[in-house]
Design an enzyme around this catalytic site. Structure first.
Site, PDB file in Angstrom:
ATOM      1  N   TYR A 318       0.857  -1.195   0.000  1.00  0.00           N
ATOM      2  CA  TYR A 318       0.000   0.000   0.000  1.00  0.00           C
ATOM      3  C   TYR A 318       0.889   1.240   0.000  1.00  0.00           C
ATOM      4  CZ  TYR A 318      -3.148  -3.569   1.946  1.00  0.00           C
ATOM      5  OH  TYR A 318      -3.851  -4.713   2.201  1.00  0.00           O
ATOM      6  N   GLU A 339       1.174  -0.969  -4.942  1.00  0.00           N
ATOM      7  CA  GLU A 339       0.087  -0.004  -4.788  1.00  0.00           C
ATOM      8  C   GLU A 339      -0.936  -0.240  -5.896  1.00  0.00           C
ATOM      9  OE1 GLU A 339      -1.067   2.799  -3.015  1.00  0.00           O
ATOM     10  OE2 GLU A 339      -2.474   2.999  -4.685  1.00  0.00           O
ATOM     11  N   CYS A 414      -4.651   3.700   9.986  1.00  0.00           N
ATOM     12  CA  CYS A 414      -5.499   4.872  10.241  1.00  0.00           C
ATOM     13  C   CYS A 414      -6.841   4.449  10.812  1.00  0.00           C
ATOM     14  CB  CYS A 414      -5.682   5.693   8.966  1.00  0.00           C
ATOM     15  SG  CYS A 414      -6.390   4.753   7.616  1.00  0.00           S
TER      16      CYS A 414
HETATM   17  N1  SAH Z   1       2.017   4.491   2.367  1.00  0.00           N
HETATM   18  C1  SAH Z   1       1.478   5.583   1.595  1.00  0.00           C
HETATM   19  C2  SAH Z   1      -0.015   5.418   1.236  1.00  0.00           C
HETATM   20  C3  SAH Z   1      -0.957   4.963   2.324  1.00  0.00           C
HETATM   21  S1  SAH Z   1      -2.680   5.154   1.972  1.00  0.00           S
HETATM   22  C4  SAH Z   1       1.727   6.901   2.279  1.00  0.00           C
HETATM   23  O1  SAH Z   1       2.068   6.940   3.453  1.00  0.00           O
HETATM   24  O2  SAH Z   1       1.609   7.928   1.622  1.00  0.00           O
HETATM   25  C5  SAH Z   1      -3.182   3.591   1.419  1.00  0.00           C
HETATM   26  C6  SAH Z   1      -2.876   3.297  -0.021  1.00  0.00           C
HETATM   27  O3  SAH Z   1      -3.335   1.980  -0.312  1.00  0.00           O
HETATM   28  C7  SAH Z   1      -3.558   4.209  -1.040  1.00  0.00           C
HETATM   29  O4  SAH Z   1      -2.581   4.766  -1.876  1.00  0.00           O
HETATM   30  C8  SAH Z   1      -4.499   3.251  -1.824  1.00  0.00           C
HETATM   31  O5  SAH Z   1      -4.605   3.595  -3.185  1.00  0.00           O
HETATM   32  C9  SAH Z   1      -3.797   1.934  -1.647  1.00  0.00           C
HETATM   33  N2  SAH Z   1      -4.590   0.683  -1.766  1.00  0.00           N
HETATM   34  C10 SAH Z   1      -5.885   0.486  -1.442  1.00  0.00           C
HETATM   35  N3  SAH Z   1      -6.212  -0.820  -1.591  1.00  0.00           N
HETATM   36  C11 SAH Z   1      -5.094  -1.469  -2.010  1.00  0.00           C
HETATM   37  C12 SAH Z   1      -4.787  -2.836  -2.338  1.00  0.00           C
HETATM   38  N4  SAH Z   1      -5.707  -3.794  -2.234  1.00  0.00           N
HETATM   39  N5  SAH Z   1      -3.536  -3.127  -2.740  1.00  0.00           N
HETATM   40  C13 SAH Z   1      -2.585  -2.156  -2.829  1.00  0.00           C
HETATM   41  N6  SAH Z   1      -2.819  -0.854  -2.543  1.00  0.00           N
HETATM   42  C14 SAH Z   1      -4.063  -0.512  -2.131  1.00  0.00           C
END
Ligand code: SAH
Length: 457
Positions: A318, A339, A414
């Site tokens: 993610y 991601e 979160c």
């Molecule tokens: N670590 C990053 C983003 C965290 S937010 C930071 O700190 O900026 C969570 C992220 O998970 C988002 O970018 C969303 O698009 C992504 N996401 C949601 N479902 C997902 C999945 N099944 N597999 C991979 N990424 C996912």
């Protein structure tokens, strides 16, 4: 329909004592054991409420008058700003807010995760817990023939026309106000969600706090954006920090804000920001943390928990635009980021080369699929970082973690409830929760962030 049994009736006025505060910031008053949830009140307070809704097992009320107030209460202007601006806790002293969030982490980990004795550190708060947000996306509507934009009232689609927010950076408030005025003056039609007609649905503004760069995104129902040349001219004149003006088209009947199609109207497709020494390009559709000051605190903690020596292979699941990945890449042998949003992965790759980091690799796709495939091909990680959205990790990903057996898992969350659920799953699969560090990423709101270190037993 059977009549709901409750000791109070709708619209009834009653005097109550408030006992508790729920995770979404409602105070709880009990009448003969029947709980009534009331926004704006605090535990230990006494007052009168009007019952607004009766459900089976619980109801809602509106605070009418306070007779006794809590020492944690602070004076705020009784404006719509505080009522509807998403700042559910702004009537509580910041100290009180921090206590509330820390307590919630402990309680939820114990209740849902059955982690009673886990080491939860005191929450890390902000010195200045106001005007921190680097992003706003405001719905646009029309009232008496005038373009308005602001907040939705809770549980409704009525828009409160305001440009101010006590949690947004002043640059963001100013940008939203300017764009709203310009669109109104040029006669851009607001989107009408009931009739599914009109043009402008949302205005989004985002800024790189360290660089001062500003991005404005206009989200429309129609592929055509009327007066676009004049819009660009006026926006760039009024907001000289603007580096990027984006047009996104969302023709669907939906609550999702952005649509598929994104065009650069003017300037760059990204703005830049720094977290610590790492530089990031951020495009319109990518997730980027909204509180830059606390993001640094959070990522430093992630780095500390990862405990890297330079020999480790790390997975960042993610990963968004690769923020945590690049932070860790400075200290790891190799980092693999995953991601789901393809635009974010493009940003992540750009960010790796922007910072001269060639020991990172990114893949677009679902973490639960990409990482599972990667493991099945015989790959392994020493440290795995996850930072999922509110619904937490997919169970398939957690199972892959358990099978892959990385030495450490760093979980950035979160949502304490899904965190607790996922920690229980990992504990049952051979991991131990070593430390929990709550970080206040969202002062004045009920949102709770925490970072956790798990170690393979
Ligand atoms: N670590 C990053 C983003 C965290 S937010 C930071 O700190 O900026 C969570 C992220 O998970 C988002 O970018 C969303 O698009 C992504 N996401 C949601 N479902 C997902 C999945 N099944 N597999 C991979 N990424 C996912």
């Amino acid at each position: 329909m059977a009549k709901i049994q409750a000791p109070v009736q709708k619209n009834q006025l009653i005097d109550v004592s408030f006992e508790d505060l729920t995770h979404d910031g409602h105070a709880v008053a009990k009448v003969e054991g029947y709980p009534l949830f009331v926004a704006g009140a605090l535990p230990g307070e006494k007052g009168s409420i009007q019952v607004t809704k009766i459900n089976k097992g619980y109801g809602f009320g509106r605070l009418i008058e306070l007779y006794e107030s809590s020492p944690q209460r602070i004076d705020i202007p009784s404006s719509e700003l505080h009522k509807y601006g998403g700042t559910q806790l702004s009537h509580i002293s910041y100290e009180g807010q921090l206590q509330f969030k820390e307590k919630q982490v402990r309680e939820v980990l114990a209740r849902i995760g059955k982690l009673e004795d886990v080491n939860v550190h005191p929450i890390l708060g902000m010195k200045e817990p106001w005007h921190y947000r680097n992003k706003a996306q405001v719905p646009v509507g029309e009232k008496a023939g005038r373009l308005i934009a602001g907040f939705f009232k809770p549980r409704s689609h009525e828009i409160v026309d305001t440009n101010e927010s006590v949690i947004q950076l002043p640059e963001i408030n100013e940008a939203v106000q300017a764009v709203k005025e310009i669109c109104g003056r040029l006669g851009v039609k607001a989107y009408d969600e009931v009739a599914h007609k009109g043009v402008l649905r949302h205005i989004m503004a985002r800024c790189g706090k360290a660089t001062g760069e500003l991005m404005v995104v206009l989200i429309t129902r129609t592929a055509d954006l009327p007066h676009s040349r004049k819009l660009i001219e006026e926006i760039t004149r009024r907001l000289p920090q603007v580096k990027s003006i984006i047009h996104n088209v969302n023709p669907q009947r939906t609550n999702v804000i952005m649509g598929e199609q994104t065009n650069v109207l003017w300037g760059s497709d990204v703005i830049y920001d720094y977290i610590g020494d790492v530089k990031f390009a951020i495009s319109a559709k990518s997730f980027y943390q909204v509180n830059p000051v606390q993001t640094k605190v959070l990522y430093d903690q992630a780095l500390e928990y990862a405990g890297l020596t330079g020999n480790e292979t790390v997975i960042d699941a993610y990963c968004g635009i690769g923020t945590i990945s690049l932070f860790l890449a400075q200290k790891a042998k190799h980092v693999f980021g995953v991601e789901i949003v393809p635009e974010a992965i493009e940003d992540a790759r750009r960010n790796a080369s922007l910072n001269g980091l060639d020991n990172v690799e990114f893949a677009a796709g679902k973490a639960e699929e990409v990482i599972t495939d990667w493991y099945k091909q015989g790959n392994k990680a020493d440290v795995l970082v996850v930072d999922p959205p509110r619904k937490g990790c997919d169970e398939a990903l957690l199972q892959t973690v358990i099978d892959m057996k990385p030495e450490k898992v760093v979980y950035v969350s979160c949502n304490p409830a899904t965190l607790a659920r996922d920690l229980r799953f990992l504990e049952d699969g051979g991991y131990q929760t070593m430390e929990v560090q709550p970080v206040d990423m969202f002062p004045q709101t009920t949102h709770v962030e925490a970072i956790v270190l798990l170690q393979r037993q």
